[in-house]
Design an enzyme around this catalytic site. Structure first.
Site, short mmCIF file in Angstrom:
data_model
loop_
_atom_site.label_atom_id
_atom_site.label_comp_id
_atom_site.label_asym_id
_atom_site.label_seq_id
_atom_site.Cartn_x
_atom_site.Cartn_y
_atom_site.Cartn_z
N GLY A 259 -10.34 -4.01 1.09
CA GLY A 259 -9.74 -3.71 2.39
C GLY A 259 -10.14 -2.34 2.90
N ASP A 260 -9.31 -1.81 3.78
CA ASP A 260 -9.60 -0.51 4.40
C ASP A 260 -9.29 0.68 3.50
OD1 ASP A 260 -6.85 -1.39 4.68
OD2 ASP A 260 -6.51 0.42 5.88
N THR B 211 0.82 -1.22 0.00
CA THR B 211 0.00 0.00 0.00
C THR B 211 0.85 1.27 0.00
OG1 THR B 211 -1.85 -1.06 1.11
CG2 THR B 211 -1.73 1.31 1.33
N THR C 64 -1.89 1.91 6.53
CA THR C 64 -1.43 0.70 5.85
C THR C 64 -1.35 -0.44 6.86
OG1 THR C 64 0.41 -0.38 4.70
CG2 THR C 64 0.98 1.48 6.12
N GLY C 65 -1.67 -1.63 6.42
CA GLY C 65 -1.62 -2.77 7.34
C GLY C 65 -2.73 -3.74 7.02
N ARG D 8 -12.56 -9.24 -2.39
CA ARG D 8 -12.26 -8.69 -1.07
C ARG D 8 -11.84 -7.22 -1.20
NH1 ARG D 8 -7.48 -6.23 1.37
NH2 ARG D 8 -7.58 -6.58 3.59
N GLY E 41 -5.92 -4.80 6.60
CA GLY E 41 -7.10 -3.98 6.40
C GLY E 41 -8.30 -4.28 7.27
N1 ASP Z 1 -4.41 -2.12 4.08
C1 ASP Z 1 -4.27 -2.84 2.86
C2 ASP Z 1 -5.41 -3.80 2.71
O1 ASP Z 1 -5.77 -4.43 3.68
C3 ASP Z 1 -2.99 -3.59 2.74
C4 ASP Z 1 -1.76 -2.86 3.20
O2 ASP Z 1 -1.80 -1.75 3.67
O3 ASP Z 1 -0.70 -3.45 3.08
O4 ASP Z 1 -5.90 -3.97 1.63
#
Ligand code: ASP
Length: 323
Positions: A220-221, A190, A241-242, A218, A244
């Protein structure tokens, strides 16, 4: 309060993960730092020329989307079906206007598509084919799926499938992050940016390919306003980021803003609480960048590393990777 007029700040991230120096080759590290720096310079150019925070975050993110190194645009990871499904969003702190696209598969720069949704539609989030149809009318650049194909990413998918990683369940068990996310946040990723322009306006934007081996469909956030992205001139601009699902459950980006608005937390206190206490206790791995209206910024993460950088009116671009 000290005036921020005529001052700008731009902060970017290129994702979190178990990014450990020992696992990173010198060449790869240099390549990441170089793209981060170019991204900062591109965004700064907008701010120096009196452009808006919104335009600056778009410019900075496009550079990272065009690089195969980051999990967004060209470097997007693969779904379980072997496709690239991308999400992006942008928010203007002055007006609270926002735009987002989710599960798009042919858009070269999903961040620009999100901005077009914000500017030209009466909606905030468009998904899949509908999103593509809409932004095509606005003249957005399209690419064939082969443009997004990256051999290394494809190998990551194979590996993830073999290890049965990342098919997320919703029991709170964090299967994804037990995997070896070596060398560059490969399964996470991300890119994001937050900016304060010389008019005192904030903006935030985030773009991603999601998570390797995610189930088709799917989301994500990242494209969810309040979860992965939020901006409000009265409080702050945030890009996350992380993992989600944790960022959605905890409405992380808005939570930072709400702690400032209702509890008078500083940006630093809000991020410390959300990233290092709330998420950490749930094993919700990730990080965020955030910037307040006074130009204070933070780059906070509970992982081994986060690709990140900052440039301000008074300071040259500074880029970092590790803790
Ligand atoms: N947050 C992103 C998701 O879950 C992935 C990421 O930030 O690495 O899609």
């Amino acid at each position: 309060m000290e005036s921020t007029k005529n001052k700008y700040v731009l902060v970017i991230h290129g994702g979190v993960g178990t990014i450990i120096k020992e696992n990173m080759s010198t060449e790869k590290e240099a390549a990441y730092l170089e793209v981060l720096k170019i991204s900062l310079l591109e965004g700064e150019k907008v701010l120096r020329n009196k452009g808006t925070a919104i335009k600056a975050v778009e410019a900075a993110i496009k550079i990272m989307e065009d690089s195969p190194l980051f999990n967004a645009g060209k470097g997007s990871v693969f779904t379980n079906e072997g496709k690239n499904e991308m999400d992006a969003s942008v928010m203007d702190g002055a007006t609270l206007n926002a735009g987002a696209v989710a599960s798009v598969t042919h858009i070269k720069n999903p961040i620009s598509a999100a901005l077009q949704v914000m500017q030209y539609s009466s909606h905030i989030m468009l998904v899949g084919e509908g999103a593509e149809k809409f932004v095509k009318q606005q003249g957005c650049d399209f690419e064939e799926p082969s443009y997004f194909y990256d051999e290394e990413r494809f190998q990551q998918l194979k590996e993830a499938k073999q290890n049965n990683e990342v098919i997320l369940d919703h029991t709170g068990e964090n299967k994804v992050l037990e995997g070896n996310i070596e060398n560059g946040g490969r399964k996470l990723g991300t890119v994001g940016a937050v900016a304060l322009d010389d008019q005192g306006n904030l903006a935030a934007a985030t773009s991603t390919g999601g998570m390797t081996n995610k189930q088709f469909g799917r989301i994500g956030d990242t494209p969810i306003i309040g979860a992965g992205t939020y901006a409000n001139n009265t409080t702050c601009a945030v890009s996350c980021t992380g993992h989600g699902e944790y960022f959605i459950k905890n409405v992380v980006a808005y939570d930072i803003s709400a702690l400032m608005e209702y509890k008078q937390y500083t940006l630093k206190e809000a991020a410390a609480y959300v990233i290092h206490e709330k998420l950490k206790h749930q094993n919700g791995e990730g990080g965020l960048i955030a910037l307040d209206k006074k130009g204070n910024y933070i780059m906070s993460f509970n992982t081994e590393g986060m690709y990140r950088g900052v440039v301000t009116t008074d300071n040259k671009p500074k880029v970092e990777i590790y803790k």
